[in-house]
Design an enzyme around this catalytic site. Structure first.
Site, mmCIF file in Angstrom:
data_model
loop_
_atom_site.group_PDB
_atom_site.id
_atom_site.type_symbol
_atom_site.label_atom_id
_atom_site.label_comp_id
_atom_site.label_asym_id
_atom_site.label_seq_id
_atom_site.Cartn_x
_atom_site.Cartn_y
_atom_site.Cartn_z
ATOM 1 N N HIS A 99 -13.574 50.969 9.533
ATOM 2 C CA HIS A 99 -12.194 51.186 9.980
ATOM 3 C C HIS A 99 -11.703 49.886 10.610
ATOM 4 C CE1 HIS A 99 -8.757 52.594 12.247
ATOM 5 N NE2 HIS A 99 -8.758 53.672 11.479
ATOM 6 N N GLU B 128 -6.255 51.870 3.773
ATOM 7 C CA GLU B 128 -5.487 51.944 5.014
ATOM 8 C C GLU B 128 -4.869 50.582 5.319
ATOM 9 O OE1 GLU B 128 -6.589 55.322 7.857
ATOM 10 O OE2 GLU B 128 -7.824 53.619 8.364
ATOM 11 N N GLY C 185 -3.366 59.986 14.343
ATOM 12 C CA GLY C 185 -2.553 60.637 15.370
ATOM 13 C C GLY C 185 -2.155 62.070 15.058
ATOM 14 N N ASN D 83 -9.323 61.823 11.716
ATOM 15 C CA ASN D 83 -9.972 60.772 12.506
ATOM 16 C C ASN D 83 -9.444 60.866 13.934
ATOM 17 O OD1 ASN D 83 -11.059 58.488 13.589
ATOM 18 N ND2 ASN D 83 -9.850 57.037 12.377
ATOM 19 N N TRP D 84 -10.245 61.489 14.783
ATOM 20 C CA TRP D 84 -9.776 61.724 16.159
ATOM 21 C C TRP D 84 -9.904 60.484 17.035
ATOM 22 C CZ3 TRP D 84 -12.137 67.283 17.276
ATOM 23 C CH2 TRP D 84 -11.363 68.226 16.583
ATOM 24 N N LYS D 85 -10.545 59.453 16.545
ATOM 25 C CA LYS D 85 -10.727 58.213 17.324
ATOM 26 C C LYS D 85 -11.273 58.559 18.709
ATOM 27 C CE LYS D 85 -7.161 56.112 14.531
ATOM 28 N NZ LYS D 85 -6.131 55.082 14.391
HETATM 29 P P1 PGA Z 1 -2.761 57.109 12.010
HETATM 30 O O1 PGA Z 1 -4.255 56.563 11.944
HETATM 31 O O2 PGA Z 1 -2.675 58.315 11.124
HETATM 32 O O3 PGA Z 1 -2.549 57.431 13.453
HETATM 33 O O4 PGA Z 1 -1.877 56.000 11.519
HETATM 34 C C1 PGA Z 1 -4.962 56.529 10.731
HETATM 35 C C2 PGA Z 1 -6.305 55.883 10.927
HETATM 36 O O5 PGA Z 1 -6.423 54.930 11.709
HETATM 37 O O6 PGA Z 1 -7.294 56.305 10.321
#
Ligand code: PGA
Length: 240
Positions: free
Chosen positions: A90, A161, A225, A6-8
């Site tokens: 999400h 999550e 991340g 998940n590159w956001k």
């Molecule tokens: P993270 O994010 O690995 O940076 O904690 C996970 C996500 O939000 O899907």
């Protein structure tokens, strides 16, 4: 195992190109890799990965099919771009787009209509007692279960999550995640016509993944991340 990156709202086009070039140098493994870039980078990534064993997903999908929804993207457009997965619900999009549990289920429904596998995120907001965790998860899953009980056999991914673990470097204990994953499996057990995969997300990195991957009934990871850096991602996935 599923490894969902998940590159956001990260990565420049150049970084996307470099990442895909590196990924393409590695032969297919048994790992099922799904790259979820921002909407604007999806055409490049689908094009670049089209002859590989990897998949492309989006990070959000409108609950509507078309119409006056400025800034939103429907499942039908994602399908046209070659997406085969899409994250919905999400915790960051739930807040930014005021997505209720019902709207998340509606988005998942739109995706299924396009043969796109929804990756449905659920999780408790704070590190609270487990009884409260299950109340939150039950509430979030309710419209999803209702929607799935009325649809043709399909595959969905549920991403557990815990919001307090996202981007914090803190993960729940292994027994805690194991218990929640088992609870999700049992809670969705009546949906026998569907294939339901459960992944964990929240501060997964190249160090803790070794231990996390042995959790019973867990089918993979949603990685934020640590998925931005190819070398870290490579270690998490176990690419040679
Ligand atoms: P993270 O994010 O690995 O940076 O904690 C996970 C996500 O939000 O899907």
């Amino acid at each position: 195992m599923l490894y969902i990156a998940n590159w956001k709202m990260n990565m420049t086009l150049q970084k996307v190109k470099d990442f895909c070039n590196e990924l393409n140098k590695h032969a297919a493994t048994e790992s099922h890799i799904i790259i979820c870039p921002s909407f604007v980078h999806i055409p490049y990534v689908t094009q670049t990965l089209k002859d590989t064993a990897h998949f492309v997903g989006a990070q959000n999908c409108s609950p509507h099919n078309n119409g006056s929804y400025t800034g939103q993207v429907p499942g039908v457009m994602l399908a046209q771009l070659g997406c085969t997965y899409c994250i919905v619900g999400h915790s960051e999009t739930r807040v930014a787009y005021v997505q209720t549990d019902e709207l998340v289920a509606q988005s998942a429904h739109q995706l299924l209509a396009q043969n796109i596998t929804p990756i449905i995120c659920i999780g408790e907001p704070t590190n609270i007692q487990q009884t409260n965790t299950y109340a939150v998860l039950e509430h979030q899953l309710e419209p999803i279960i209702k929607m799935l009980s009325q649809t043709e056999p399909t595959t969905i991914v549920i991403a557990y999550e815990p919001v307090w673990a996202i981007g914090t470097g803190t993960t729940p204990t292994i027994p805690y995640i194991r218990e929640v994953v088992t609870w999700i499996k049992n809670h969705t057990a009546l949906l026998t016509q569907h294939t339901i995969k459960i992944v964990y997300g929240g501060s997964v990195d190249e160090q803790n993944v070794q231990e996390l991957m042995h959790i019973q009934n867990l089918n993979g990871f949603l990685i934020g991340g640590a998925s931005l850096d190819f070398q870290k991602f490579k270690k998490i996935v176990g690419l040679k």
